[in-house]
Design a protein around this motif. Structure first.
Motif, short mmCIF file in Angstrom:
data_model
loop_
_atom_site.label_atom_id
_atom_site.label_comp_id
_atom_site.label_asym_id
_atom_site.label_seq_id
_atom_site.Cartn_x
_atom_site.Cartn_y
_atom_site.Cartn_z
N LYS A 1 0.69 -1.03 -0.13
CA LYS A 1 0.36 -0.02 0.12
C LYS A 1 0.85 1.79 -0.18
CE LYS A 1 -4.35 -2.22 2.48
NZ LYS A 1 -4.69 -1.83 3.85
N SER A 2 1.83 1.25 0.67
CA SER A 2 2.92 2.60 1.08
C SER A 2 3.51 2.79 -0.52
CB SER A 2 3.45 2.38 1.93
OG SER A 2 4.68 1.35 1.88
N VAL A 3 3.90 1.76 -1.25
CA VAL A 3 4.84 1.75 -2.31
C VAL A 3 3.84 2.60 -3.71
CG1 VAL A 3 6.31 0.23 -4.42
CG2 VAL A 3 6.98 0.11 -1.56
N VAL A 4 2.67 1.24 -3.62
CA VAL A 4 1.74 2.40 -4.59
C VAL A 4 0.86 3.65 -4.02
CG1 VAL A 4 -0.63 1.97 -5.17
CG2 VAL A 4 0.78 -0.02 -5.13
N LYS A 5 0.77 4.24 -3.02
CA LYS A 5 0.71 5.71 -2.57
C LYS A 5 2.13 6.16 -2.82
CE LYS A 5 -0.30 8.64 0.99
NZ LYS A 5 -0.84 8.34 2.38
N MET A 6 2.82 5.90 -3.24
CA MET A 6 3.99 6.55 -3.31
C MET A 6 4.26 6.75 -4.96
SD MET A 6 8.24 5.66 -2.38
CE MET A 6 7.84 4.42 -3.11
N LEU A 7 4.05 5.68 -5.76
CA LEU A 7 4.26 5.96 -6.58
C LEU A 7 2.87 6.76 -7.94
CD1 LEU A 7 6.24 3.05 -7.69
CD2 LEU A 7 6.76 4.98 -7.41
N GLY B 1 -1.38 10.26 -15.85
CA GLY B 1 -3.12 9.65 -16.82
C GLY B 1 -3.19 8.14 -17.00
N LEU B 2 -2.68 7.78 -16.13
CA LEU B 2 -2.47 6.48 -15.65
C LEU B 2 -3.17 5.90 -14.43
CD1 LEU B 2 1.33 5.05 -16.28
CD2 LEU B 2 -0.47 5.33 -18.17
N PHE B 3 -3.68 4.74 -14.81
CA PHE B 3 -4.81 4.25 -13.28
C PHE B 3 -3.70 3.10 -12.62
CE2 PHE B 3 -8.11 5.28 -16.11
CZ PHE B 3 -9.09 6.25 -15.36
N LEU B 4 -3.09 2.62 -11.58
CA LEU B 4 -2.55 2.53 -10.60
C LEU B 4 -3.41 1.96 -9.38
CD1 LEU B 4 0.20 1.15 -9.94
CD2 LEU B 4 1.00 3.16 -8.40
N LEU C 1 9.53 -2.61 -9.33
CA LEU C 1 9.39 -3.12 -10.67
C LEU C 1 7.67 -1.93 -11.22
CD1 LEU C 1 8.60 -6.83 -9.14
CD2 LEU C 1 10.43 -6.21 -11.45
N ILE C 2 7.31 -1.80 -9.96
CA ILE C 2 5.93 -0.91 -10.50
C ILE C 2 6.27 0.11 -11.43
CG2 ILE C 2 4.04 0.58 -9.34
CD1 ILE C 2 4.19 -1.72 -7.22
N ALA C 3 8.05 0.74 -11.30
CA ALA C 3 7.98 2.48 -11.79
C ALA C 3 8.17 1.92 -12.83
CB ALA C 3 9.37 2.30 -10.54
N ASN C 4 8.95 0.75 -12.63
CA ASN C 4 9.38 -0.02 -14.97
C ASN C 4 7.93 0.01 -15.25
OD1 ASN C 4 12.06 -0.86 -16.28
ND2 ASN C 4 11.13 -2.22 -16.40
#
Length: 548
Positions: free
Chosen positions: A390-396, A404-407, A433-436
């Motif tokens: 959750k914290s990584v997704v929130k950061m990115l 304009g992307l849906f994460l 991986l998520i940032a990539n």
């Protein structure tokens, strides 16, 4: 007419004394004859040499001595009820008639012939027949000479000679026999094949015609050594064939004695040409391999030295760059807190973004160099993977929204909230991986799912994007250091190609697996990783885990 005949004088009668003398003389003659007959019976019947008396017309056996009874295992009564032909083994009608004719002759020697005893044992005998007067009738006496042992010995010797001849001729090795002067007495087929000479061409010739000139003295030395008492000799001979080819023969020789005196030398030789060539090739290959190993060791030492220098350079450079970068980022953050016009704030945000990207590159270089040098250690403790994701997704999410992307992310409820591992490195893998995925996706979405694998014994996470995807031809190399699909990637998207490499290295250190696959008919790619699941019951204290 009767008157003219002369009258014989009247017979004079013998006196009683003369008659008594005459009777006594006749009794002495009868006694002498009986003594001679008794001596004959004793000599014939008790003679150890087998003998029989038979009727030449019927071939009926009339008398047999003890030697015959012992030889044929019959009683005298049984034997006298047979004919001579009953003692013979099976034979044809023609042979039967020829034997009958020979047995009826007066003087004849027959044999060796096969007879059968009362126990059906086979005998090989020789028969000597001559006439004998028995009770005023012409009979034949036959002397039997038992040759069974000699015949069996001859058969065994003949079979042994045949076996030896077969072994001699059919042996794969060369076998030869030479006299003490070096002349060849016998050779086998293998010798003919090896030398190209027929035995008629070389028998009686000196053995040296088959040997290279430099080895002639070696043959004489071998003969002298045998005569000096050496029972066997082993040496190698260079053999020259009829057409001039050279072969190497490994020879073993021994001396042959007859009557206690040396008469010849027998040798057995094995063609070792191919073995010697193989040994020579092996020696040459070993030398070449040794030279290559030495060159490889030198190159390896240089490569290790270069690697150490590179790792040291990267580590030093990364540390040296991080200090001023932290200063720049601190000053940028302070500058953002001051009153700025919109254009100035835009410039500050650009500087801040570039600084963030540069810090990520510096951190990747530092991590990669530490992992390759084996200096990276894991700080393992209990943490909550749910909160980490959750914290990584929130950061990115801020960066994703700016494009304009849906994460999105989804967590499997079955995934434990307390797992044992390195929280910082786990978040680093997720972040990379998520940032990539966000970086290589221009339109669409990035979806993250984390839960348990199919066997529920590992943590499984996959990152699905709708970006440019990964071509099948480069999928195996995508995790290599500094690798990018083509030269334009770094210009279009930035980076050095170390992010995925660090992920692969960290997953390997944690004992897991990582990979990528396409999305079938949908655009983009899926990156996934799997880590061993080590759970616990300890309450997880919220941690301030940061990446880098």
């Amino acid at each position: 007419m009767s008157e003219g005949r002369s009258k014989s004088p009247p017979t004079q009668l013998e006196s009683p004394d003369e008659l008594r003398a005459r009777v006594a003389q006749l009794e002495d003659s009868i006694q002498g004859l009986q003594s001679r007959l008794s001596a004959y019976d004793q000599i014939f019947l008790q003679n150890p040499s087998p003998a029989m008396v038979y009727d030449p017309a019927s071939l009926r056996i009339q008398e047999a001595n003890d030697g015959v009874l012992a030889l044929y295992s019959y009683t005298r009564e049984e034997l006298c009820g047979l004919t001579l032909l009953d003692l013979f083994g099976p034979m044809s009608v023609k042979d039967h008639e020829e034997v009958r004719l020979e047995l009826s002759r007066a003087v004849v020697t027959l044999g060796p012939l096969m007879h059968r005893t009362a126990t059906r044992r086979e005998l090989f005998v020789r028969m000597v027949i001559f006439p004998f007067d028995r009770n005023g009738r012409g009979s034949r006496i036959v002397l039997i000479q038992d040759e069974t042992r000699r015949r069996l010995a001859e058969d065994a010797l003949r079979a042994s000679e045949e076996r030896y001849r077969d072994l001699f001729e059919n042996a794969n090795d060369v076998i030869f026999l030479q006299d003490l002067k070096g002349r060849l007495l016998a050779v086998n087929r293998a010798a003919e094949y090896l030398t190209g000479y027929s035995r008629n061409e070389i028998l009686g010739q000196d053995f040296s015609i088959l040997i290279a000139p430099q080895a002639h003295e070696q043959i004489q030395d071998s003969i002298r050594a045998h005569l000096g008492g050496s029972p066997t000799q082993r040496f190698e001979l260079p053999v020259i064939s009829k057409i001039g080819t050279r072969r190497a023969l490994e020879v073993s020789t021994r001396i042959i004695y007859r009557g206690g005196h040396p008469v010849a030398i027998q040798g057995i030789g094995r063609d070792v040409t191919e073995r010697k060539l193989s040994q020579q090739r092996l020696i040459e290959s070993s030398r070449e391999l040794q030279l290559k190993n030495e060159a490889l060791s030198t190159a390896l030492a240089l490569a290790r030295e270069a690697t150490q220098l590179k790792e040291q350079f990267l580590a030093n450079t990364s540390h040296e760059l991080r200090t001023p970068m932290n200063g720049i980022m601190g000053m940028v953050n302070l500058l953002k807190d001051t009153p700025l016009v919109p254009e100035q704030r835009e410039y500050v945000e650009a500087i801040n973004g570039c600084a963030d990207d540069l810090l990520i590159i510096i951190n990747d270089l530092l991590d990669s160099s530490q992992i390759e040098a084996g200096h990276l250690s894991l700080n393992e403790e209990f943490f909550d993977p749910h909160e980490s994701l959750k914290s990584v997704v929130k950061m990115l999410s801020v960066k994703a929204q700016s494009k304009g992307l849906f994460l999105t992310h989804e967590l499997d409820p079955a995934l434990p909230k307390a797992v044992f591992g390195d929280c910082v490195r786990f978040r680093q893998i997720l972040t990379n991986l998520i940032a990539n995925a966000v970086k290589f996706t221009s339109v669409g979405r990035v979806a993250v799912w984390m839960g348990l694998n199919e066997t529920s014994d590992a943590l499984y996470c996959e990152v699905v994007d709708s970006g440019i995807g990964v071509d099948e031809s480069i999928r195996e190399r995508i995790f290599e250091a500094f690798f990018q699909a083509d030269g334009t990637m770094s210009r279009r998207f930035g980076g050095t190609g170390l992010g995925l490499t660090v992920c692969k290295q960290l997953v390997d250190i944690m004992g897991g697996r990582i990979g990528t696959r396409d999305n079938g008919t949908d655009p983009g790619a899926t990156f996934w990783f799997e880590l061993p699941l080590r759970t616990g019951t300890e309450p997880v204290v919220p941690q301030q885990c940061s990446v880098g």
